[in-house]
Motif scaffolding. Sequence first.
Motif, mmCIF file in Angstrom:
data_model
loop_
_atom_site.group_PDB
_atom_site.id
_atom_site.type_symbol
_atom_site.label_atom_id
_atom_site.label_comp_id
_atom_site.label_asym_id
_atom_site.label_seq_id
_atom_site.Cartn_x
_atom_site.Cartn_y
_atom_site.Cartn_z
ATOM 1 N N GLY A 171 -1.743 -2.338 8.626
ATOM 2 C CA GLY A 171 -2.298 -0.884 8.476
ATOM 3 C C GLY A 171 -2.254 -0.499 10.033
ATOM 4 N N ASN A 209 -8.837 4.486 3.476
ATOM 5 C CA ASN A 209 -8.371 3.103 3.626
ATOM 6 C C ASN A 209 -7.055 3.082 4.696
ATOM 7 O OD1 ASN A 209 -5.857 3.502 2.242
ATOM 8 N ND2 ASN A 209 -6.634 2.444 0.402
ATOM 9 N N GLU A 222 -7.564 0.379 7.427
ATOM 10 C CA GLU A 222 -7.001 -0.942 6.912
ATOM 11 C C GLU A 222 -6.445 -1.782 8.064
ATOM 12 O OE1 GLU A 222 -3.438 -2.222 3.785
ATOM 13 O OE2 GLU A 222 -4.910 -0.925 3.148
ATOM 14 N N ASN A 262 0.770 -1.184 -0.088
ATOM 15 C CA ASN A 262 0.073 -0.052 -0.003
ATOM 16 C C ASN A 262 0.887 1.293 0.051
ATOM 17 O OD1 ASN A 262 -1.377 2.453 1.085
ATOM 18 N ND2 ASN A 262 -3.301 0.992 1.391
#
Length: 475
Positions: free
Chosen positions: A314, A306, A310, A278
Motif C-alpha cells: 500500500g 485503508n 495500508e 486489495n
Amino acid sequence: MNNQEIIQKLWNLCNVLRDDGITYQQYVTELTYLLFLKMMKEQEREEVIPDGYRWDNLVKKEGMELKDFYQELLLTLGKNEHERLRLIYSDASTSITEPKNLEKIIKSIDGLDWYNAKEEGLGNLYEGLLEKNASETKSGAGQYFTPRVLVDVMVQLVDPKIKERCNDPAAGTYGFMIAADQYLKNKTDDYFDIDPQTVKFQKEEAFSGMELVKGTHRLAMMNALLHDIEGPLENGDSLSSNGKWMKNYDVILTNPPFGTKKGGERVSRDDLTFETANKQLNFLQVIYNALKDNGEARAAVVLPDNVLFESGVGAQIRRDLMDKCNLHTILRLPTGIFYAQGVKTNVLFFTREKTDKGNTKDVWVYDMRTNMPSFGKRNQLTMAHFEDFMKAYIAEKREEIQDERWHNFSRETIAKKNDSLDIGLIADETLSSYDNLPDPIESAEEAIAKLQKAMDLLGEVVEELKETEEDKVKN
C-alpha cells in the motif's frame, strides 16, 4: 405527473411482485426489459427492435399468451444483430411467474404520463429508478451507490472538456459518465454550439467504461442508450488482461468496488508494478497509469480509508502515485453517505504529470467528516454541504482560505509518516456529547448489513470448501 411521481409509481409496482419472491434488483432488471420497449416507442426509435416484438405487440396480449410471448421476446432480442439491444437482453429471462402480475405491470407502465416524462428526460427517469433501487438495497452493489450530489461535485471540480476522453473502469450503472456528458451538454446548449464532427466524437468516443457484474452492465447499457451515449462500455474485469484496452485518458472518474479479490487471488493484469489482492489499490494503479502523461490528464477517485494507510505494498503504491502524479487534494468524506453506514471514504484528486518522479510537492486535505451531522436516508447529503470545500478547492491561493477543516501537508511530512495519507482529520467534539449519538434505526440497519455481508462471505467459504472436497473425490 413529474419524474419523481412516476418513479414512485413504478416502484410501488414492486409490491405486486412480492408474492413471486422477486428482489428489488430483479425488479429493476425486469423494469429495464419492459421500459426499454416503452421508451423506444416514446422516442420513436423502434427501428432497432424487430417487427412483432415491440411495445404494442406486448400490450395487446393477456394471461398465459402474454407470459409465453414475453419469454419468446426476451430470447429473440437477446440474439438480435443490433449490439446494444443484444447486450441489454443477453441471457435475459423473467422472474415473474404469475401472468396477471406481468399484465398489471405492463398496463401500469403503459398508463403513465409519458409526455411529461419525455419533457423531463427519460434518461433522468431511469437514473432515478437506479438510485431508488440503491437506497432500498441493504447489501450488494447498492450499499456503494455513489450519491448523485457527490458525483456532480467530482465532475464539476475535475471539469471535463469537449474532445477529452473520459473513462470509468468500475462503471457500475454509468453514473459518472452520464454526469460528465450532462455537464458538457449544459455548457454547449446540448452540443448545439459545437460542430457535427465533434458531436459525433462526444457521442461515440468521449465516454467509456467497464463493468464486471453482468446484471449491472445491463443497467449501464440501458442508461447509456437513454442518454444517447455510444462509447465503449464493456462487460468484464478491469483488473484482468481484458481491461488493458483502457489507456491514455484525459479524465477518469470512478468509485471502485470495495474489498479483496475473491479467494484473495492476485490481480491477473501483467502491466501493474505492484502485486496485491486489495481491489482498491489495484484500481488505483490502473487509474493513474491509464491517464495521459501530459501534465493535464486528471482523476477523481472514491477510495476507502485503508488505501490511505495500508502498509507494505500500500505504501509503495501511494509513493508511486505521488511520484507520477500531483496528488493535490484529498476530501475526507463523512460516514453514512453510502448505504453501508460504517464505510469511511475519501476522494483523491490528482493530475498525471509529464515525468515519473517527485511530482507531488504537497497535499491539501479537507475534513468533511469530523463534527458533521449523521447522514443517511433521513438526512440527505446536499450540494450545500460541499460549498466550503469547493471554495477551498478552486481558490487561486489555497493558503489564504481560512477554514479549520482545510490543511496542507508537505511531501516531506508525509514521507516521515511512511507515506501514510491518513491525515487532516480535526479534533472530534462529538465523542463526549450525548446529543450526537447515532440514529438507533440506522445503527440497526448497519448491523443487519454487516451480518448479511458476513453470512455471504461464510457462504462463499462453504462453497469453496465443497468444491475442494469434490475435486479430492474426483482425483
